[in-house]
Design an enzyme around this catalytic site. Sequence first.
Site, PDB file in Angstrom:
ATOM      1  N   CYS A  26     -29.670 -37.576  29.544  1.00 15.86           N
ATOM      2  CA  CYS A  26     -30.371 -38.770  30.368  1.00 15.86           C
ATOM      3  C   CYS A  26     -31.301 -38.682  31.434  1.00 15.86           C
ATOM      4  CB  CYS A  26     -29.815 -39.692  30.002  1.00 15.86           C
ATOM      5  SG  CYS A  26     -30.565 -41.592  31.059  1.00 15.86           S
ATOM      6  N   CYS A  67     -33.401 -48.278  28.876  1.00 15.95           N
ATOM      7  CA  CYS A  67     -34.726 -48.689  29.867  1.00 15.95           C
ATOM      8  C   CYS A  67     -35.674 -49.241  29.120  1.00 15.95           C
ATOM      9  CB  CYS A  67     -35.414 -47.238  29.997  1.00 15.95           C
ATOM     10  SG  CYS A  67     -34.374 -45.977  31.002  1.00 15.95           S
ATOM     11  N   GLU A  88     -13.566 -58.064  51.368  1.00 16.91           N
ATOM     12  CA  GLU A  88     -13.641 -57.688  50.222  1.00 16.91           C
ATOM     13  C   GLU A  88     -12.480 -58.191  49.275  1.00 16.91           C
ATOM     14  OE1 GLU A  88     -14.274 -55.791  46.838  1.00 16.91           O
ATOM     15  OE2 GLU A  88     -16.340 -56.154  47.950  1.00 16.91           O
ATOM     16  N   CYS A 111     -39.064 -39.724  27.919  1.00 20.11           N
ATOM     17  CA  CYS A 111     -37.962 -40.099  27.847  1.00 20.11           C
ATOM     18  C   CYS A 111     -37.774 -39.900  25.744  1.00 20.11           C
ATOM     19  CB  CYS A 111     -36.934 -41.302  27.984  1.00 20.11           C
ATOM     20  SG  CYS A 111     -35.345 -40.888  27.142  1.00 20.11           S
ATOM     21  N   CYS A 167     -32.165 -44.977  21.941  1.00 23.95           N
ATOM     22  CA  CYS A 167     -32.024 -45.644  22.716  1.00 23.95           C
ATOM     23  C   CYS A 167     -33.054 -46.474  23.497  1.00 23.95           C
ATOM     24  CB  CYS A 167     -31.477 -44.740  24.131  1.00 23.95           C
ATOM     25  SG  CYS A 167     -30.871 -45.543  25.371  1.00 23.95           S
ATOM     26  N   CYS A 191     -29.321 -59.105  43.091  1.00 23.90           N
ATOM     27  CA  CYS A 191     -29.150 -57.535  42.065  1.00 23.90           C
ATOM     28  C   CYS A 191     -29.106 -59.060  41.149  1.00 23.90           C
ATOM     29  CB  CYS A 191     -28.533 -57.044  41.891  1.00 23.90           C
ATOM     30  SG  CYS A 191     -26.824 -57.620  41.134  1.00 23.90           S
ATOM     31  N   ASN A 206     -23.832 -60.499  50.058  1.00 24.23           N
ATOM     32  CA  ASN A 206     -24.104 -59.548  49.079  1.00 24.23           C
ATOM     33  C   ASN A 206     -23.478 -59.542  47.839  1.00 24.23           C
ATOM     34  OD1 ASN A 206     -25.263 -56.856  46.939  1.00 24.23           O
ATOM     35  ND2 ASN A 206     -23.989 -55.546  48.065  1.00 24.23           N
ATOM     36  N   GLN A 258     -23.632 -49.323  45.729  1.00 22.11           N
ATOM     37  CA  GLN A 258     -24.987 -49.520  44.704  1.00 22.11           C
ATOM     38  C   GLN A 258     -25.313 -48.215  43.989  1.00 22.11           C
ATOM     39  OE1 GLN A 258     -27.004 -51.676  45.316  1.00 22.11           O
ATOM     40  NE2 GLN A 258     -25.973 -52.905  47.522  1.00 22.11           N
TER      41      GLN A 258
END
Length: 374
Positions: free
Chosen positions: A85, A14, A259, A3, A11, A331, A304, A209
């Site tokens: 990116c 990551c 939901e 990158c 940046c 997550c 989830n 997602q």
Amino acid sequence: MRCAYFDAGVCRSCTLMGTSYDRQVADRDARARAALGPGVDWLEPVTGPDHGYRNRAKLVVAGTVEAPTLGILDESGEGVDLTDCGLYPPSVVAAAHELARFVTLARLTPYDVPSRAGELKYLLVTASPDDELMVRFVLRSTEAVARLRKHLPGLRERLPRLTVASANIQPVHAAVLEGEQEIPLTSSTELRMHLNHLDLRLPARSFFQTNSVVAAALYCQVAAWVDGCAPATVWDLYCGVGGFALHCAAPGRAVTGVETSEAAVEAARRTAAAAALPGTRFLAGDATAFAMGEPAPPDLVVVNPPRRGLGAELAGWLETSGVRRVVYSSCHLPSMERDLAAMPSLRPRTARMVDMFPQTAHLEVVALLERQDR
């Protein structure tokens, strides 16, 4: 993956850039296994491409009308342009470049954080698996909406896959991505997300997602576990646009998705109707309130939750409800660990690390929990 932004030091989002992808996967898998503890049957990690995987770009708009930047802000509040990116698929990169030109053409003044002046705060770009695009202009007010409408046909000529566009109004000076008001700019208000055998529908302000390739595999894994358990009744709590619930639908099985977002629920209902999936229903409401208000639990629950996890109340209900099996997709490992500690009778039987976020320390874990009778 290499990158130029990372190498130039502009940046650091990551954090694992430069670490081999195999090493990243192994490290994330080891963290997941350590978090869930011994006695779990671990499957091989779900992996996908290590670049070009992010189906959604959250681009902070800064700079000037004549020279806008689309990317992030540095520590001083100045814009850092990240239109190329490597985490974005080619369709999003191409859209970002066209949108930079569109900012100038439509005279959309970038919002300046230090001075609290300007109109355009963010550009939110989502790409479907078929490279159709949704673009949302997050504005401080409605002042620029007329100009957006005027110039949008030209943008759609240059981006023929742009199917959904809207203006979101976020008037407050705060680290809040979007506001409550969404103004459609196109006749279509939902992006078609074709995953596996389903055309899921994604409204503007609904969760999906981040990684479509890995999400498709995640849905298949959960559906396989559910089919293996052969439950007659299933609840999908925090169902979003219905990804898990609709993949788990089967003849003779009653599936209920819950939901808070009414738009997401309506989208799930439309997908179920179009796919002719019997036995499915979707309700708008709070997952905890729904579960605690029902007279009896289902055979299996899919959860989830957001990063904060289930919370003490819902975890406590699952512990005492008598439900035999829970599929938990998370997550955020710390919140999952906290929830599992609050549900000691429901123990992970099998689990899988789902590599949703390459180049970062984030990961997804999905586990099949079974009740251990004492």
